[in-house]
Design an enzyme around this catalytic site. Structure first.
Site, PDB file in Angstrom:
ATOM      1  N   TYR A  95       0.725  -1.304  -0.065  1.00 41.36           N
ATOM      2  CA  TYR A  95      -0.099   0.100  -0.173  1.00 41.36           C
ATOM      3  C   TYR A  95       0.860   1.445  -0.095  1.00 41.36           C
ATOM      4  CZ  TYR A  95      -4.418  -2.443  -0.045  1.00 41.36           C
ATOM      5  OH  TYR A  95      -5.601  -3.066  -0.633  1.00 41.36           O
ATOM      6  N   GLU A 137      -9.010  -6.608   4.080  1.00 42.99           N
ATOM      7  CA  GLU A 137      -8.258  -7.912   3.388  1.00 42.99           C
ATOM      8  C   GLU A 137      -7.550  -8.811   4.560  1.00 42.99           C
ATOM      9  OE1 GLU A 137      -5.703  -5.765   0.563  1.00 42.99           O
ATOM     10  OE2 GLU A 137      -7.526  -4.936  -0.226  1.00 42.99           O
ATOM     11  N   SER A 209     -13.923 -18.303 -12.380  1.00 44.91           N
ATOM     12  CA  SER A 209     -14.987 -18.624 -11.660  1.00 44.91           C
ATOM     13  C   SER A 209     -14.918 -20.297 -11.395  1.00 44.91           C
ATOM     14  CB  SER A 209     -16.409 -18.418 -11.953  1.00 44.91           C
ATOM     15  OG  SER A 209     -16.450 -16.968 -12.180  1.00 44.91           O
ATOM     16  N   GLY A 276     -22.018 -16.868 -23.307  1.00 39.22           N
ATOM     17  CA  GLY A 276     -20.776 -17.555 -23.523  1.00 39.22           C
ATOM     18  C   GLY A 276     -19.939 -18.099 -22.362  1.00 39.22           C
ATOM     19  N   VAL A 277     -18.875 -17.816 -21.980  1.00 42.42           N
ATOM     20  CA  VAL A 277     -18.125 -18.387 -20.772  1.00 42.42           C
ATOM     21  C   VAL A 277     -18.731 -18.047 -19.589  1.00 42.42           C
ATOM     22  CG1 VAL A 277     -16.096 -16.687 -20.843  1.00 42.42           C
ATOM     23  CG2 VAL A 277     -15.715 -19.348 -20.195  1.00 42.42           C
ATOM     24  N   GLY A 278     -19.558 -16.819 -19.664  1.00 48.47           N
ATOM     25  CA  GLY A 278     -20.241 -16.397 -18.242  1.00 48.47           C
ATOM     26  C   GLY A 278     -20.911 -17.479 -17.672  1.00 48.47           C
ATOM     27  N   LEU A 279     -21.158 -18.656 -18.471  1.00 49.78           N
ATOM     28  CA  LEU A 279     -21.990 -19.775 -17.659  1.00 49.78           C
ATOM     29  C   LEU A 279     -21.107 -20.471 -16.566  1.00 49.78           C
ATOM     30  CD1 LEU A 279     -22.419 -22.975 -19.844  1.00 49.78           C
ATOM     31  CD2 LEU A 279     -20.218 -22.009 -19.807  1.00 49.78           C
ATOM     32  N   PRO A 281     -19.750 -19.399 -13.350  1.00 48.34           N
ATOM     33  CA  PRO A 281     -20.411 -19.162 -11.968  1.00 48.34           C
ATOM     34  C   PRO A 281     -21.941 -19.787 -12.167  1.00 48.34           C
ATOM     35  CG  PRO A 281     -20.197 -17.165 -13.128  1.00 48.34           C
ATOM     36  CD  PRO A 281     -19.670 -18.052 -13.894  1.00 48.34           C
ATOM     37  N   GLY A 399     -13.107  -9.661 -15.554  1.00 49.64           N
ATOM     38  CA  GLY A 399     -12.109  -8.737 -15.870  1.00 49.64           C
ATOM     39  C   GLY A 399     -12.427  -7.569 -15.114  1.00 49.64           C
TER      40      GLY A 399
HETATM   41  C1  HEM Z   1      -7.515  -4.330  -8.748  1.00 51.87           C
HETATM   42  C2  HEM Z   1      -8.466  -0.351  -6.349  1.00 51.87           C
HETATM   43  C3  HEM Z   1      -4.272  -0.927  -3.954  1.00 51.87           C
HETATM   44  C4  HEM Z   1      -3.097  -4.175  -7.113  1.00 51.87           C
HETATM   45  C5  HEM Z   1      -8.318  -3.100  -8.498  1.00 51.87           C
HETATM   46  C6  HEM Z   1      -9.672  -2.744  -8.540  1.00 51.87           C
HETATM   47  C7  HEM Z   1      -9.697  -1.642  -8.084  1.00 51.87           C
HETATM   48  C8  HEM Z   1      -8.558  -1.415  -7.369  1.00 51.87           C
HETATM   49  C9  HEM Z   1     -11.119  -0.847  -8.265  1.00 51.87           C
HETATM   50  C10 HEM Z   1     -10.233  -3.460 -10.031  1.00 51.87           C
HETATM   51  C11 HEM Z   1     -11.153  -4.523  -9.095  1.00 51.87           C
HETATM   52  C12 HEM Z   1     -11.760  -5.438 -10.009  1.00 51.87           C
HETATM   53  O1  HEM Z   1     -11.682  -5.544 -11.276  1.00 51.87           O
HETATM   54  O2  HEM Z   1     -12.709  -6.181  -9.767  1.00 51.87           O
HETATM   55  C13 HEM Z   1      -7.556  -0.191  -5.508  1.00 51.87           C
HETATM   56  C14 HEM Z   1      -7.669   0.805  -4.392  1.00 51.87           C
HETATM   57  C15 HEM Z   1      -6.266   0.821  -3.732  1.00 51.87           C
HETATM   58  C16 HEM Z   1      -5.709  -0.193  -4.356  1.00 51.87           C
HETATM   59  C17 HEM Z   1      -8.606   1.874  -4.074  1.00 51.87           C
HETATM   60  C18 HEM Z   1      -5.689   1.742  -2.577  1.00 51.87           C
HETATM   61  C19 HEM Z   1      -6.356   2.117  -1.666  1.00 51.87           C
HETATM   62  C20 HEM Z   1      -3.747  -2.009  -4.308  1.00 51.87           C
HETATM   63  C21 HEM Z   1      -2.212  -2.427  -4.060  1.00 51.87           C
HETATM   64  C22 HEM Z   1      -1.933  -3.213  -4.882  1.00 51.87           C
HETATM   65  C23 HEM Z   1      -2.991  -3.405  -5.873  1.00 51.87           C
HETATM   66  C24 HEM Z   1      -1.596  -1.561  -2.780  1.00 51.87           C
HETATM   67  C25 HEM Z   1      -0.665  -4.047  -4.990  1.00 51.87           C
HETATM   68  C26 HEM Z   1       0.648  -3.525  -5.342  1.00 51.87           C
HETATM   69  C27 HEM Z   1      -4.063  -4.721  -7.953  1.00 51.87           C
HETATM   70  C28 HEM Z   1      -4.080  -5.592  -8.763  1.00 51.87           C
HETATM   71  C29 HEM Z   1      -5.491  -5.640  -9.154  1.00 51.87           C
HETATM   72  C30 HEM Z   1      -6.293  -4.460  -8.660  1.00 51.87           C
HETATM   73  C31 HEM Z   1      -3.069  -6.673  -9.288  1.00 51.87           C
HETATM   74  C32 HEM Z   1      -6.155  -6.450 -10.315  1.00 51.87           C
HETATM   75  C33 HEM Z   1      -6.249  -6.129 -11.552  1.00 51.87           C
HETATM   76  C34 HEM Z   1      -4.775  -6.124 -12.550  1.00 51.87           C
HETATM   77  O3  HEM Z   1      -4.161  -6.887 -12.298  1.00 51.87           O
HETATM   78  O4  HEM Z   1      -4.951  -4.924 -13.484  1.00 51.87           O
HETATM   79  N1  HEM Z   1      -7.658  -2.484  -7.288  1.00 51.87           N
HETATM   80  N2  HEM Z   1      -6.380  -0.852  -5.290  1.00 51.87           N
HETATM   81  N3  HEM Z   1      -4.199  -2.679  -5.509  1.00 51.87           N
HETATM   82  N4  HEM Z   1      -5.461  -3.869  -7.602  1.00 51.87           N
HETATM   83 FE1  HEM Z   1      -5.971  -2.604  -6.707  1.00 51.87          FE
END
Ligand code: HEM
Length: 406
Positions: A95, A137, A209, A276-279, A281, A399
């Site tokens: 963070y 978390e 899923s 499609g692949v939404g099936l 879950p 996604g």
């Molecule tokens: C995904 C917000 C901090 C790594 C996401 C998503 C949101 C989000 C909205 C998309 C969720 C989804 O697609 O269902 C935030 C917020 C943060 C934060 C508001 C801080 C307060 C972090 C941190 C990390 C991180 C510290 C790690 C370094 C990721 C990764 C994804 C993700 C790897 C998956 C999407 C991808 O791989 O592109 N986050 N995040 N996030 N977040 Fe965060």
């Protein structure tokens, strides 16, 4: 506790940052990955390339900041993101790295407009938002670890069976390599798979899923091979899974996560709609109802291009035939000649309100749906037009999160 002055600064600058949202987060990722290339093991490179994750993170930070004095109000959204983070293995120490680079990006993009006062206020607010995510978390990590048979991060699983379900979808049956127990999960939840692909500098993590019901001695995922078309590149992970991964291979998996789940404490009728692949879950939900809720009415509606891409047809037929309260329908957008000859579908075209009204007794049900965005928009619009209240409409995007309402 943030001071009133800090809260006022945050609230008055949210619209400014929103205006520059894309530029700030694009810059953010540039500097983040330049300074911390190890994070490329966690982030989805394909989403980065297509600019999808940029928007998701920006939107979430601004939504949180806009509610900085009442974060409780956005708890459902926090939980959804926190599940994704937990599934990916995001740690508290990540963070400050994100915070530092986000602030640097804000400074870069806003230039002189980003006064010391503004930057300090955002640093404080980010700290509050980050603490909220870290604590939600941590609760989720603990829950995953303490569940019977549970674990905290990634656990090696063996591919015990690989089954082709259609021309584009293949299922993988996964058992823990340690021979230990498998925790139960809620129908609709997903797992993350961490892939090491030869020739690739970084690992790739993807969510899938679970496509069978809880309570089996394996987890099953069913993956669509993304071949790529036009602007969309081929899916490196799905291609690798389809073409290279074989029975006996080992894949690291994180514990089931996600809040798009069927409420099994209710007996309300359910309508499961998938495209499609939404099936995947929906299959888990259908199988769970058939197994555990003999009196619950369930309607399973699946839309595919035609029989060539239609996965798990026999499994649905078998499930429905063993459960008198259930019925299934098939919708093909482009039936083949053979489909026409055999009449192997109930509707040609797309799902719309008049058709839904013709197959469902009424709109008093819980509606769950998942599929490509145009499918989801169509279904959502039809249900709202029919008067189905928001609280009975449940959906999941594959996604990054998106919006169904424009
Ligand atoms: C995904 C917000 C901090 C790594 C996401 C998503 C949101 C989000 C909205 C998309 C969720 C989804 O697609 O269902 C935030 C917020 C943060 C934060 C508001 C801080 C307060 C972090 C941190 C990390 C991180 C510290 C790690 C370094 C990721 C990764 C994804 C993700 C790897 C998956 C999407 C991808 O791989 O592109 N986050 N995040 N996030 N977040 Fe965060």
């Amino acid at each position: 506790m943030l001071s009133q002055q800090t809260i006022d600064i945050i609230k008055s600058t949210v619209p400014v940052l929103e205006m520059h949202g894309k530029a700030i987060t694009t810059r953010f990722y540039q500097i983040l990955f330049a300074k911390h290339p190890e994070l490329l093991h966690i982030f989805n490179h394909a989403n980065q390339k297509q600019g999808r994750q940029q928007t998701a993170l920006a939107n979430a930070v601004y939504a949180a900041a806009a509610h900085i004095d009442n974060l409780e109000a956005i708890l459902p959204a926090v939980k959804q993101i926190a599940y994704k983070h937990r599934s990916l293995g995001i740690k508290p120490e990540h963070y400050p790295i994100v915070g530092e680079n986000l602030l640097a990006a804000i400074k870069d993009v806003l230039g002189d407009a980003a006064t010391k006062e503004i930057i300090n206020a955002w640093a404080e607010a980010y700290g509050v938002i980050a603490d909220a995510f870290i604590s939600v978390e941590e609760g989720m990590y603990r829950e995953a670890e303490e569940a019977e048979g549970g674990w905290r991060d990634f656990r090696p699983f063996e591919v015990v069976q690989k089954v082709k379900e259609s021309e584009v979808i293949t299922s993988f049956y996964l058992k823990p390599l340690d021979g230990g127990k498998l925790p139960s999960f809620l129908p609709g939840q997903y797992i993350s798979v961490k892939m090491t692909i030869p020739g690739q500098a970084y690992t790739h993590i993807r969510q899938y899923s679970l496509s069978d019901r809880p309570g089996k001695e394996y987890y099953r995922i069913s993956v669509k091979r993304e071949d790529g078309a036009g602007e969309t590149p081929a899916g490196i992970v799905s291609q690798y899974l389809h073409e290279q991964v074989k029975e006996g291979d080992i894949l690291p998996i994180s514990a089931p996560a996600g809040d798009f789940t069927l409420d099994m404490t209710k007996e309300t009728p359910v309508v499961l709609l998938s495209g499609g692949v939404g099936l995947t879950p929906m299959m888990s939900m259908l199988q769970a109802i058939v197994e555990c809720q003999p009196n619950r009415r369930v309607t399973f509606i699946h839309a595919a291009r035609n029989s060539l891409t239609h996965a798990m047809r026999e499994q649905v037929t078998a499930a429905v035939s063993g459960h008198p309260q259930s019925v299934s329908y098939v919708v093909y957008s482009e039936p083949t000649e053979a489909d026409r000859t055999h009449g192997s579908y109930d509707r040609e075209g797309f799902i719309d309100l008049p058709w839904l009204q013709s197959v469902l007794p009424d709109q008093h049900a819980e509606f769950y749906f998942c599929g490509p965005v145009p499918f989801m928009k169509g279904v959502y619009r039809a249900l709202r037009e029919w008067g189905v209240p928001e609280e009975r409409i449940h959906f999941e995007f594959f996604g990054p999160m998106g919006s169904l309402v424009e």
